[in-house]
Design a protein around this motif. Structure first.
Motif, PDB file in Angstrom:
ATOM      1  N   SER A 260      44.978  36.773  46.875  1.00 12.31           N
ATOM      2  CA  SER A 260      45.233  37.429  45.593  1.00 12.31           C
ATOM      3  C   SER A 260      43.965  38.070  45.041  1.00 12.31           C
ATOM      4  O   SER A 260      43.991  39.197  44.535  1.00 12.31           O
ATOM      5  CB  SER A 260      45.784  36.415  44.593  1.00 12.31           C
ATOM      6  OG  SER A 260      45.919  36.994  43.311  1.00 12.31           O
ATOM      7  N   GLY A 261      42.843  37.351  45.134  1.00 13.02           N
ATOM      8  CA  GLY A 261      41.578  37.918  44.682  1.00 13.02           C
ATOM      9  C   GLY A 261      41.179  39.129  45.494  1.00 13.02           C
ATOM     10  O   GLY A 261      40.675  40.120  44.952  1.00 13.02           O
ATOM     11  N   PHE A 262      41.413  39.064  46.807  1.00 11.74           N
ATOM     12  CA  PHE A 262      41.099  40.227  47.641  1.00 11.74           C
ATOM     13  C   PHE A 262      42.012  41.397  47.295  1.00 11.74           C
ATOM     14  O   PHE A 262      41.569  42.549  47.265  1.00 11.74           O
ATOM     15  CB  PHE A 262      41.230  39.882  49.125  1.00 11.74           C
ATOM     16  CG  PHE A 262      40.967  41.063  50.020  1.00 11.74           C
ATOM     17  CD1 PHE A 262      39.678  41.534  50.198  1.00 11.74           C
ATOM     18  CD2 PHE A 262      42.008  41.725  50.650  1.00 11.74           C
ATOM     19  CE1 PHE A 262      39.424  42.642  50.995  1.00 11.74           C
ATOM     20  CE2 PHE A 262      41.774  42.831  51.446  1.00 11.74           C
ATOM     21  CZ  PHE A 262      40.473  43.290  51.625  1.00 11.74           C
ATOM     22  N   TYR A 263      43.279  41.103  47.028  1.00  7.40           N
ATOM     23  CA  TYR A 263      44.198  42.174  46.630  1.00  7.40           C
ATOM     24  C   TYR A 263      43.706  42.880  45.369  1.00  7.40           C
ATOM     25  O   TYR A 263      43.761  44.117  45.269  1.00  7.40           O
ATOM     26  CB  TYR A 263      45.597  41.601  46.407  1.00  7.40           C
ATOM     27  CG  TYR A 263      46.564  42.590  45.796  1.00  7.40           C
ATOM     28  CD1 TYR A 263      47.079  43.637  46.543  1.00  7.40           C
ATOM     29  CD2 TYR A 263      46.940  42.490  44.457  1.00  7.40           C
ATOM     30  CE1 TYR A 263      47.956  44.558  45.983  1.00  7.40           C
ATOM     31  CE2 TYR A 263      47.815  43.404  43.892  1.00  7.40           C
ATOM     32  CZ  TYR A 263      48.319  44.429  44.659  1.00  7.40           C
ATOM     33  OH  TYR A 263      49.177  45.341  44.095  1.00  7.40           O
ATOM     34  N   ASP A 264      43.210  42.109  44.406  1.00  9.34           N
ATOM     35  CA  ASP A 264      42.691  42.716  43.178  1.00  9.34           C
ATOM     36  C   ASP A 264      41.527  43.658  43.477  1.00  9.34           C
ATOM     37  O   ASP A 264      41.451  44.767  42.936  1.00  9.34           O
ATOM     38  CB  ASP A 264      42.236  41.628  42.206  1.00  9.34           C
ATOM     39  CG  ASP A 264      43.395  40.832  41.627  1.00  9.34           C
ATOM     40  OD1 ASP A 264      44.536  41.319  41.684  1.00  9.34           O
ATOM     41  OD2 ASP A 264      43.155  39.718  41.125  1.00  9.34           O
ATOM     42  N   ILE A 265      40.607  43.199  44.334  1.00  6.74           N
ATOM     43  CA  ILE A 265      39.459  44.030  44.707  1.00  6.74           C
ATOM     44  C   ILE A 265      39.926  45.284  45.438  1.00  6.74           C
ATOM     45  O   ILE A 265      39.487  46.406  45.155  1.00  6.74           O
ATOM     46  CB  ILE A 265      38.486  43.229  45.595  1.00  6.74           C
ATOM     47  CG1 ILE A 265      37.832  42.094  44.800  1.00  6.74           C
ATOM     48  CG2 ILE A 265      37.428  44.145  46.207  1.00  6.74           C
ATOM     49  CD1 ILE A 265      36.879  42.548  43.725  1.00  6.74           C
ATOM     50  N   LEU A 266      40.833  45.098  46.389  1.00  5.52           N
ATOM     51  CA  LEU A 266      41.320  46.226  47.182  1.00  5.52           C
ATOM     52  C   LEU A 266      42.079  47.222  46.316  1.00  5.52           C
ATOM     53  O   LEU A 266      41.945  48.446  46.486  1.00  5.52           O
ATOM     54  CB  LEU A 266      42.214  45.710  48.309  1.00  5.52           C
ATOM     55  CG  LEU A 266      42.713  46.744  49.319  1.00  5.52           C
ATOM     56  CD1 LEU A 266      41.541  47.323  50.106  1.00  5.52           C
ATOM     57  CD2 LEU A 266      43.733  46.117  50.268  1.00  5.52           C
ATOM     58  N   ASN A 267      42.864  46.711  45.383  1.00  2.58           N
ATOM     59  CA  ASN A 267      43.624  47.585  44.493  1.00  2.58           C
ATOM     60  C   ASN A 267      42.689  48.478  43.676  1.00  2.58           C
ATOM     61  O   ASN A 267      42.904  49.692  43.560  1.00  2.58           O
ATOM     62  CB  ASN A 267      44.497  46.736  43.571  1.00  2.58           C
ATOM     63  CG  ASN A 267      45.515  47.557  42.800  1.00  2.58           C
ATOM     64  OD1 ASN A 267      45.911  48.640  43.228  1.00  2.58           O
ATOM     65  ND2 ASN A 267      45.941  47.050  41.663  1.00  2.58           N
ATOM     66  N   LEU A 268      41.644  47.884  43.122  1.00  4.36           N
ATOM     67  CA  LEU A 268      40.670  48.670  42.358  1.00  4.36           C
ATOM     68  C   LEU A 268      39.963  49.687  43.250  1.00  4.36           C
ATOM     69  O   LEU A 268      39.754  50.845  42.858  1.00  4.36           O
ATOM     70  CB  LEU A 268      39.651  47.739  41.708  1.00  4.36           C
ATOM     71  CG  LEU A 268      40.167  46.845  40.573  1.00  4.36           C
ATOM     72  CD1 LEU A 268      39.092  45.851  40.149  1.00  4.36           C
ATOM     73  CD2 LEU A 268      40.605  47.687  39.378  1.00  4.36           C
ATOM     74  N   GLY A 427      34.382  36.251  47.584  1.00  2.00           N
ATOM     75  CA  GLY A 427      33.742  37.163  46.650  1.00  2.00           C
ATOM     76  C   GLY A 427      32.311  37.503  46.984  1.00  2.00           C
ATOM     77  O   GLY A 427      31.820  38.575  46.604  1.00  2.00           O
ATOM     78  N   ASN A 428      31.598  36.613  47.672  1.00  3.67           N
ATOM     79  CA  ASN A 428      30.231  36.927  48.077  1.00  3.67           C
ATOM     80  C   ASN A 428      30.191  38.159  48.969  1.00  3.67           C
ATOM     81  O   ASN A 428      29.261  38.961  48.896  1.00  3.67           O
ATOM     82  CB  ASN A 428      29.609  35.737  48.816  1.00  3.67           C
ATOM     83  CG  ASN A 428      29.256  34.600  47.895  1.00  3.67           C
ATOM     84  OD1 ASN A 428      28.764  34.812  46.791  1.00  3.67           O
ATOM     85  ND2 ASN A 428      29.522  33.374  48.327  1.00  3.67           N
ATOM     86  N   ALA A 429      31.189  38.292  49.821  1.00  5.38           N
ATOM     87  CA  ALA A 429      31.268  39.465  50.695  1.00  5.38           C
ATOM     88  C   ALA A 429      31.911  40.644  49.983  1.00  5.38           C
ATOM     89  O   ALA A 429      31.473  41.790  50.123  1.00  5.38           O
ATOM     90  CB  ALA A 429      32.051  39.121  51.958  1.00  5.38           C
ATOM     91  N   TRP A 430      32.968  40.381  49.217  1.00  2.00           N
ATOM     92  CA  TRP A 430      33.715  41.466  48.586  1.00  2.00           C
ATOM     93  C   TRP A 430      32.846  42.295  47.648  1.00  2.00           C
ATOM     94  O   TRP A 430      33.088  43.488  47.466  1.00  2.00           O
ATOM     95  CB  TRP A 430      34.898  40.923  47.801  1.00  2.00           C
ATOM     96  CG  TRP A 430      35.841  40.063  48.575  1.00  2.00           C
ATOM     97  CD1 TRP A 430      35.984  40.008  49.936  1.00  2.00           C
ATOM     98  CD2 TRP A 430      36.767  39.126  48.038  1.00  2.00           C
ATOM     99  NE1 TRP A 430      36.941  39.092  50.280  1.00  2.00           N
ATOM    100  CE2 TRP A 430      37.441  38.531  49.133  1.00  2.00           C
ATOM    101  CE3 TRP A 430      37.097  38.725  46.744  1.00  2.00           C
ATOM    102  CZ2 TRP A 430      38.423  37.556  48.958  1.00  2.00           C
ATOM    103  CZ3 TRP A 430      38.071  37.762  46.564  1.00  2.00           C
ATOM    104  CH2 TRP A 430      38.731  37.189  47.666  1.00  2.00           C
TER     105      TRP A 430
END
Length: 452
Positions: A260-268, A427-430
């Motif tokens: 879900s956190g990755f989806y948020d980053i990817l969406n933005l 998040g460290n990588a994202w």
């Protein structure tokens, strides 16, 4: 940004999926397939017929963000054609549902009716047995159909309660199982939200707590990511038309990583790029034909998962072979029973370490990596066994002592393209701008577009 996106700040999962009436064991952690075709609601809306939809249930409905999100999605796709009426009431259960059915449901003459009372029928203080809850549900179904025989009735399980909310509802799984059994026996449609919610709870408790902060009522984010996306997928609500855009389907909901956190980053990231529409699905059945053909690129993130139907695996394989794009981010530790997935992704996870390390660009002329120099990142250091039929075309590798393995590669498969990076644990990588840019450019490339 679309109307629905403004409401939930997400793009909804939109794949042509039908509704299941299959039995699901209480202990199952796998989603149910949806082999039975689109809902009558979608078919009628597609035919231009105005529809009245009534939602009937507990506070999960009366105060649930999913109702407005669902209404907004229908309005966005079929403006002015769908009227969604929320007839739920906080603190109520199926006995109340029987007593108030005439005024809250039948009088509104619904074309489609959603029913969920399981969460409160299981509440100990209401002293409503599973048998009594079933009898109440059967009473409501019979009376609705007697009043309007062509009403489409859709039963729903909802999210599980936790902590003290669960202590007050210790047998909740049996009530949800009753919904599954009754749907099967009466040939009714079922949207089994509980399956996905239970999987999130089992595999990523932090995400579940973020979505359901009070232990029973999903917030708007949780409703959008789980309840609404599942509902839209199961009903077969099609994607909103977006000519010229790259349609990306992210398959989430698996494993212990924060998808879900990755989806948020990817969406933005993709929204900022301006060339993409990103949808999220938790349904592996989204990979079946013809549903998968609505998209240009399918993206997998994180570990876990198994195919539950050969048509899911075949759908993904044929999609790529016939020209679709495939992207993997930290996703080689997934679907490990599938030779097809291994062949498409190229590598299969074997082990890892972690920490900070240097990424060395290996192909400075490839469109994905041509703008980049070497960079540092904090991430996991996946090692992989490559498929015997896969020929590695490494774009970049890690450089730390004996750890020199590739961390990103591409391949052509049939008429399709595959971009895969094992970077992206958390998040460290994202937060790395280089990582974000490589993922964005990799998706462009997989879609057959010039990366930018």
């Amino acid at each position: 940004m679309s109307l629905f996106s403004k409401i939930i700040l997400k793009f909804f999962a939109a794949v042509f999926l039908g509704l299941s009436v299959l039995h699901l064991p209480v202990s199952s952690a796998e989603p149910v397939g949806f082999p039975n075709g689109e809902s009558q609601l979608v078919n009628r809306l597609e035919a231009g017929k105005a529809q009245t939809v009534v939602t009937y249930g507990t506070s999960l409905t009366s105060g649930g963000a999913w109702v407005n999100q669902f209404a907004a999605a229908l309005e966005e796709r079929w403006p002015g054609k769908a009227k969604v009426l929320n007839s739920g009431a906080g603190g109520m259960w199926s006995t109340w549902g029987v007593e108030n059915l005439e005024s809250r449901v039948i009088a509104k003459k619904p074309n489609t009716l959603f029913i969920e009372f399981g969460i409160n029928d299981a509440y100990l203080d209401y002293k409503t047995s599973v048998a009594k809850a079933r009898a109440n549900l059967e009473n409501m179904i019979k009376r609705v159909l007697a009043a309007k025989a062509d009403t489409e009735i859709i039963l729903m399980t909802m999210n599980p309660p936790i902590a003290n909310r669960l202590k007050a509802r210790p047998e909740i799984k049996h009530y949800y199982e009753m919904y599954r059994q009754l749907a099967k026996e009466q040939g009714l449609k079922l949207v089994d939200h509980a399956v996905h919610w239970e999987r999130v709870l089992e595999q990523n408790k932090n995400v579940f707590h973020r979505y359901v902060p009070d232990g029973i009522h999903p917030n708007a984010e949780g409703s959008g990511d789980i309840t609404t996306s599942t509902l839209l997928s199961c009903l077969g609500v099609p994607p909103v038309s977006a000519p010229g855009k790259i349609k990306v389907l992210m398959v989430g909901g698996r494993g212990s990583h924060d998808w879900s956190g990755f989806y948020d980053i990817l969406n933005l990231l993709l929204t900022k790029a301006g060339d993409f529409v990103l949808d999220l699905t938790l349904e592996i059945d989204s990979l079946r034909e013809p549903y998968i053909s609505n998209y240009d690129v399918v993206l997998f993130y994180g570990p876990g998962g198994d195919f539950t139907d050969p048509n899911q695996e075949k759908g993904l394989h044929d999609f790529v072979k016939n020209g679709g794009g495939l992207a993997g981010v930290h996703a080689t530790d997934a679907f490990k029973r599938s030779d097809v997935y291994w062949r498409l992704m190229g590598g299969r996870f074997t082990t890892h370490r972690g920490g900070e390390f240097t990424i060395r660009i290996m192909d400075e002329s490839h469109p994905v990596t041509s703008p980049f120099g070497d960079f540092r990142i904090h991430d996991e250091t996946y090692q992989n066994e490559y498929h015997p039929k896969f020929k590695l075309h490494s774009l970049f590798r890690m450089d730390r002592g004996q750890e020199q393995q590739s961390m990103g590669w591409v391949q052509d498969y049939g008429k399709g393209r595959v971009f895969n990076t094992t970077l992206g644990h958390d998040g460290n990588a994202w937060k790395s701008e280089a990582f974000q840019a490589i993922v964005r450019r990799g998706i462009y490339w997989a879609a057959g577009r010039e990366p930018k």
